[in-house]
Scaffold this active site. Sequence first.
Site, PDB file in Angstrom:
ATOM      1  CE1 TYR A 200       1.018   1.623   4.251  1.00 16.40           C
ATOM      2  CE2 TYR A 200       1.174  -0.616   4.297  1.00 16.40           C
ATOM      3  CZ  TYR A 200       1.454   0.701   4.998  1.00 16.40           C
ATOM      4  OH  TYR A 200       2.091   0.677   6.055  1.00 16.40           O
TER       5      TYR A 200
ATOM      6  CG  PHE B  97       0.431   9.279   5.410  1.00 19.30           C
ATOM      7  CD1 PHE B  97       0.122   8.015   5.819  1.00 19.30           C
ATOM      8  CD2 PHE B  97      -0.640   9.868   4.585  1.00 19.30           C
ATOM      9  CE1 PHE B  97      -1.052   7.419   5.676  1.00 19.30           C
ATOM     10  CE2 PHE B  97      -1.690   9.405   4.263  1.00 19.30           C
ATOM     11  CZ  PHE B  97      -1.947   8.113   4.921  1.00 19.30           C
ATOM     12  CG  ASP B  98       3.048   4.053   6.206  1.00 21.45           C
ATOM     13  OD1 ASP B  98       4.251   3.530   5.949  1.00 21.45           O
ATOM     14  OD2 ASP B  98       2.175   3.137   6.864  1.00 21.45           O
TER      15      ASP B  98
ATOM     16  CB  ILE C 181      -8.648   3.602  10.108  1.00 23.52           C
ATOM     17  CG1 ILE C 181      -8.210   3.131   8.476  1.00 23.52           C
ATOM     18  CG2 ILE C 181      -7.397   4.034  10.856  1.00 23.52           C
ATOM     19  CD1 ILE C 181      -7.547   4.423   7.743  1.00 23.52           C
TER      20      ILE C 181
ATOM     21  CE1 TYR D  21      -4.818   6.137  12.356  1.00 20.35           C
ATOM     22  CE2 TYR D  21      -4.502   7.054  10.257  1.00 20.35           C
ATOM     23  CZ  TYR D  21      -4.448   5.821  11.138  1.00 20.35           C
ATOM     24  OH  TYR D  21      -3.619   4.975  10.604  1.00 20.35           O
TER      25      TYR D  21
ATOM     26  CG  PHE E  18      -4.514   4.208   2.166  1.00 18.06           C
ATOM     27  CD1 PHE E  18      -3.308   3.957   2.511  1.00 18.06           C
ATOM     28  CD2 PHE E  18      -5.316   4.800   3.096  1.00 18.06           C
ATOM     29  CE1 PHE E  18      -2.815   4.380   4.046  1.00 18.06           C
ATOM     30  CE2 PHE E  18      -5.039   5.037   4.250  1.00 18.06           C
ATOM     31  CZ  PHE E  18      -4.093   5.145   4.760  1.00 18.06           C
TER      32      PHE E  18
END
Length: 235
Positions: free
Chosen positions: A154, A164-165, A182, A208, A224
């Site tokens: 991902y 961010f990731d 989540i 979040y 994502f």
Amino acid sequence: MKTRIIALALAFLCIGGVQVQAQKEEKKSKKIKGAPMNNLDSLSYALGVSIGKNLKQAGVVELNTEMLANAMKAALAGGELAMEEEQCNGIIQQELSKLAEAKSAEARKEGETFLEKNKSNEGVKSTASGLQYKNNVEGSGVNPDENDEVTVHYEGRLIDGTIFDSSIKRGEPATFGLNQVIPGWTEGLQLMKEGGKTTFYIPQQLAYGAQDMGTIPAYSTLIFEVELIKVNKVD
């Protein structure tokens, strides 16, 4: 976290009535990059950078820097302050709360605007919860359910494109239970089949919410890119 709190506290030290709605600094700061500095200079500059960055992250972009400097000098010298510590703390909390509320309202509005526009894009589907998704590659394997474990690649980004990731960049897929993530992931992955690739557009209430996750600001809508590599069925 502790460093951030200390930096914010230093930045808001009060004397003579701190003006939180600050004036712009007119004097240009002296360039010191590459200039020799002793230990005291280095510490002073490092604290300034830390304070400035943390204040900016909190939403403070202008201060009465003369008042700030005077307050810090008085506090460091142990001199008499024009405000009690309790009063200073009250001002800090009040102003930071206002800034946080303003940032939150802006983030929610930006996310809602993005999703409203995005839902009409070709191939994008929406669920009753508000989750949006686009199937890029249809899988041919099994669907996971909320109790299963999955292995995925991902990449997550904010709506401004900030990544961010990314397990892709790390070169190693992630494995986790669908009931450990989540809500947007728990719901979204169940719409996929093993081998599929999907883009998820997750509203803040399925991500979040009010939590500030550092690189993910509170109330952020998230995007994502997900490849469902393997489903490990759990009885």
